[in-house]
Design an enzyme around this catalytic site. Structure first.
Site, PDB file in Angstrom:
ATOM      1  N   GLU A 187       0.793  -1.259   0.130  1.00 10.16           N
ATOM      2  CA  GLU A 187       0.213  -0.094   0.096  1.00 10.16           C
ATOM      3  C   GLU A 187       0.909   1.048   0.013  1.00 10.16           C
ATOM      4  OE1 GLU A 187      -3.059  -0.446  -0.496  1.00 10.16           O
ATOM      5  OE2 GLU A 187      -3.495  -2.214   0.166  1.00 10.16           O
ATOM      6  N   CYS A 228      -2.610   8.358   2.767  1.00  9.67           N
ATOM      7  CA  CYS A 228      -2.213   7.768   1.370  1.00  9.67           C
ATOM      8  C   CYS A 228      -3.314   8.125   0.257  1.00  9.67           C
ATOM      9  CB  CYS A 228      -2.143   6.278   1.246  1.00  9.67           C
ATOM     10  SG  CYS A 228      -3.143   5.232   2.230  1.00  9.67           S
TER      11      CYS A 228
END
Length: 518
Positions: free
Chosen positions: A261, A295
């Site tokens: 990720e 993110c």
């Protein structure tokens, strides 16, 4: 108040950073500083490489026993973990705020994600389904099973110091795996607190607590050792694209599995048919929430020229009203950046935008007066830019938002779907591919965006922002974002190994494809 919170979570001034059923650590000391005012919260004695090896050995031993337990029983223990997190939600959220700097509401939201994923995992423990297939051979049965995988290495980032662990650990646990957690060096205290909570639940159930092991140590030594460790078949890593390249190179070279990720660089397209009353708060939270350190933070706004002026005007006013300050205050909407280096990254990005020919429309100032003494504070920034600028192509992990126009202001709704081709090219024209969104009340534009011709991201939303993914869906992205998936849907499968079985219950041995032998 901080002392009371730390005590409730078992955090002391000096803490041991290794756990495999027992707490230990004899490595170097890691001092933990709050980004709010630069004060010292506590310290952690990190583990050595030899101690790391002992942690993984014990985690593997725990796995061998844990996998024998029926999955629904494993799910019940995860249910108890969720309930224990409910009891300590306020305290753990406060520690997240103190250690990482996100506002308390976001800290509570992060702990709620941990609770939610535990609830999800409980149901999943009774749904680890395989398949039954018809064999081409008479009196044969074919089926597919999913078995526990082993020890899962979890490398988490500072911005979600506890939730990302739970996305992995709760699912891994019901799948029959143990985990070894290496938290970010900026946020080890929350990791210790959560591990203590998990330890207590395990001991209450006479389960080896080494299924939830912890290894606080240097990335260059302990972290790198974890990547090379063949005892760990799966490594889940959250961090920058640069970190992801390293993880993929090392783990894949030994034919291990990875969940990555990584970077976001997420965009929202605002079309002429957008409801700006919906778009505005979504953009604001996506770009300013967690001080731009998610993110899934919104980095780019790709707006039709016919609504650009109005959107920028309203957005600038909204930015002016953002209350920046102590994240423990309920009135605060944006807290500090995690380090001075993040402040410098923002300043360097602003400089790069100007040098490329862009314009700063609002903010970006460093806040260093008496109200912000000792911390890492900035005003969030809005910039007019072009998608091809290198600084726009490279994600800056700070609150900077790029405004990028598309279309013809003179013909705002003449053929919006045709113009959307231009917007999609801009949207997809970056190396990353995590989260994305479009704001429109035009069903053709919406369907285009979520189609195979539209967003190339792992997450594509309509009339909702890029932040705030729910745990029920698989979370992750494409391209340099890594391609892995965590949390909901069928993401559980990566934590298990697939096995195809064929059972012959006849008295003969027919071969596949009708082959005759001998």
């Amino acid at each position: 108040m901080s002392d009371k919170i730390l005590k409730a979570l078992g955090i002391e001034q000096n803490n041991l950073g290794g756990f495999h059923g027992e707490w230990f650590g004899s490595g170097t000391q890691l001092d933990v500083i709050t980004p709010i005012d630069g004060s010292h919260i506590g310290s952690v004695t990190q583990v050595t490489e030899d101690e790391y090896d002992k942690i993984v050995d014990r985690a593997h031993e725990a796995f061998l026993e844990w996998r024998k337990m029926p999955a629904p029983r494993r799910g019940d223990i995860v249910r108890q973990l969720g309930n224990r997190l409910r009891e300590l939600k306020s305290e753990l959220a406060a520690l997240v705020t103190l250690e990482m700097g996100k506002i308390h509401a976001e800290g509570e939201g992060e702990v709620q994600e941990m609770i939610d994923i535990c609830d999800f995992a409980v149901g999943l423990s009774r749904q680890l389904y395989g398949l039954s297939m018809h064999s081409e051979r008479p009196d044969h049965r074919m089926m597919e099973q999913w078995h526990p995988l082993g020890v899962v290495g979890v490398i988490s980032a500072f911005n979600f110091p506890v939730a990302v662990w739970s996305w992995n650990a709760a699912i891994a646990a019901v799948c029959g795996d143990s985990t070894v957690w290496k938290p970010a060096s900026k946020t080890p205290l929350t990791a210790i607190a959560v591990t203590r909570i998990a330890e207590g639940v395990c001991r209450d159930n006479d389960v080896d607590p080494a299924i939830f092991s912890l290894s606080v140590g240097k990335g260059s030594t302990v972290g790198d050792r974890l990547l090379h460790d063949r005892r760990i078949p799966l490594v889940s890593a959250t961090g920058s694209c640069q970190v992801g390249y390293r993880v993929a190179e090392v783990v894949n070279k030994r034919l291990g599995k990875t969940i990555l990720e990584l970077g976001g660089n997420n965009a929202i397209i605002v079309t002429p048919h957008a409801n700006l009353d919906l778009a505005l708060p979504a953009i604001l939270f996506g770009s300013v929430g967690t001080a731009g350190q998610r993110c899934t933070s919104t980095r780019r706004i790709i707006v039709h020229e016919s609504v650009r002026e109005e959107l920028v005007s309203r957005l600038t006013k909204a930015y002016e009203d953002v209350n920046i300050g102590d994240p423990r205050d309920d009135k605060t909407l944006m807290g500090p950046l995690v380090t001075r280096g993040a402040v410098d990254d923002l300043q360097n990005a602003i400089k790069a935008v100007k040098e490329a020919g862009g314009e700063i429309l609002y903010g970006g100032d460093v806040l260093d007066d008496d109200n912000y003494k000792g911390g890492h504070w900035v005003k969030p920034c809005i910039a007019s830019a072009k998608n091809e600028y290198q600084i726009v192509q490279d994600e800056t992990f700070a609150p900077i938002l790029y405004i990028i126009g598309y279309g013809d202001a003179a013909t705002p709704k003449k053929d919006s779907v045709a113009e959307l081709d231009e917007a999609m090219a801009l949207h997809n024209g970056v190396p990353q591919g995590l989260s994305s969104a479009i704001f429109t009340d035009n069903v053709r534009e919406a369907e285009y965006f979520v189609s195979h011709r539209g967003s190339d991201c792992g997450i594509a939303n309509v009339n909702i922002g890029t932040s705030g993914a729910e745990i029920g869906g698989a979370f992750g992205g494409e391209k340099e974002t890594g391609g892995g998936r965590e949390s909901g849907s069928d993401a559980w499968k990566v934590y298990m190994r697939r096995q195809t079985n064929t059972i012959n219950w006849s008295t003969e041995l027919p071969l596949a494809q009708g082959i005759k032998f001998g």
